[in-house]
Scaffold this motif. Structure first.
Motif, mmCIF file in Angstrom:
data_model
loop_
_atom_site.group_PDB
_atom_site.id
_atom_site.type_symbol
_atom_site.label_atom_id
_atom_site.label_comp_id
_atom_site.label_asym_id
_atom_site.label_seq_id
_atom_site.Cartn_x
_atom_site.Cartn_y
_atom_site.Cartn_z
ATOM 1 N N LEU A 121 0.960 -1.107 -0.017
ATOM 2 C CA LEU A 121 -0.038 -0.007 -0.024
ATOM 3 C C LEU A 121 0.906 1.111 0.278
ATOM 4 N N SER A 122 0.232 2.251 -0.655
ATOM 5 C CA SER A 122 1.116 3.580 -0.650
ATOM 6 C C SER A 122 0.820 4.156 0.855
ATOM 7 N N GLU A 123 1.408 5.103 0.990
ATOM 8 C CA GLU A 123 1.113 5.721 2.125
ATOM 9 C C GLU A 123 -0.287 6.241 2.554
ATOM 10 N N SER A 124 -0.574 6.969 1.298
ATOM 11 C CA SER A 124 -2.115 7.502 1.703
ATOM 12 C C SER A 124 -3.218 6.181 1.690
ATOM 13 N N GLU A 125 -2.956 5.121 0.946
ATOM 14 C CA GLU A 125 -3.982 4.105 0.956
ATOM 15 C C GLU A 125 -3.793 3.450 2.482
ATOM 16 N N LYS A 126 -2.350 3.340 2.968
ATOM 17 C CA LYS A 126 -2.287 2.699 4.387
ATOM 18 C C LYS A 126 -3.077 3.637 5.396
ATOM 19 N N GLU A 127 -2.972 4.888 5.319
ATOM 20 C CA GLU A 127 -3.803 5.761 6.052
ATOM 21 C C GLU A 127 -5.172 5.658 5.952
ATOM 22 N N ALA A 128 -5.615 5.582 4.702
ATOM 23 C CA ALA A 128 -7.217 5.425 4.403
ATOM 24 C C ALA A 128 -7.544 4.069 5.139
ATOM 25 N N LEU A 129 -6.814 2.983 4.717
ATOM 26 C CA LEU A 129 -7.199 1.665 5.350
ATOM 27 C C LEU A 129 -6.985 1.824 6.982
ATOM 28 N N ILE A 130 -6.255 2.392 7.544
ATOM 29 C CA ILE A 130 -6.093 2.470 8.947
ATOM 30 C C ILE A 130 -7.473 3.068 9.673
ATOM 31 N N GLN A 131 -7.856 4.375 8.980
ATOM 32 C CA GLN A 131 -8.893 5.063 9.361
ATOM 33 C C GLN A 131 -9.952 4.365 9.163
ATOM 34 N N GLY A 132 -10.229 3.830 7.859
ATOM 35 C CA GLY A 132 -11.345 3.015 7.547
ATOM 36 C C GLY A 132 -11.504 1.670 8.643
ATOM 37 N N LEU A 133 -10.631 1.057 9.031
ATOM 38 C CA LEU A 133 -10.647 -0.044 9.891
ATOM 39 C C LEU A 133 -11.141 0.499 11.223
#
Length: 150
Positions: A121-133
């Motif tokens: 995951l890109s940093e933005s995808e990782k951040e989006a996943l963390i927040q979404g989780l």
């Protein structure tokens, strides 16, 4: 040297007959959580879904021992701890720990990322996943965690 090579090849062929790791049937999806967004689900399925759902995509090498043993074990263990396909049915489902695992770099496993570049995951995808989780499953309650340790 030739004899050792023949023995190793013979052992490799023999271990292909060990049945562990060969069952690649995916159980039925019983229920999924109410995702905060389709994007969270999409990122989750790309980076985590093979081990944490009943929708595993079994690659060709998951049929070759001893790699098949490791792959099968990881999927079994992943589903046991956190399985989105058994949401609300499976007694122990550690969804509240999901964001923390991603945030700390514990998940996805480095060995998984080697074979699955699409899960990087890109940093933005990782951040989006963390927040979404966090939005989907909540965050782990530290007080509850301390009580369990006692």
């Amino acid at each position: 040297m030739k004899k050792i090579l023949l023995i190793l090849i013979g052992l490799f062929v023999l271990i292909q007959f060990v049945p562990y790791g060969k069952d690649h049937t995916n159980p039925k999806v019983v229920a999924e959580p109410k995702w905060d967004s389709p994007k969270t689900r999409e990122i989750f399925m790309r980076a985590c879904g093979d081990c944490h759902s009943n929708e595993t995509k079994w690659p060709w090498y998951s049929n070759v021992a001893p790699i098949s043993w490791s792959v099968y074990h990881h999927v079994e263990e992943g589903r046991e701890h956190f399985n989105i396909s058994m949401w609300g049915v499976q007694k122990k489902n550690e969804g509240e720990e999901a964001a923390e695992e991603v945030e700390e770099g514990e998940m996805p496993l480095a060995s998984y990322l080697l074979a699955h570049p699409e899960a990087r995951l890109s940093e933005s995808e990782k951040e989006a996943l963390i927040q979404g989780l966090k939005n989907t499953f909540g965050e782990e309650d530290e007080e509850h965690e301390e009580e369990e340790e006692e």
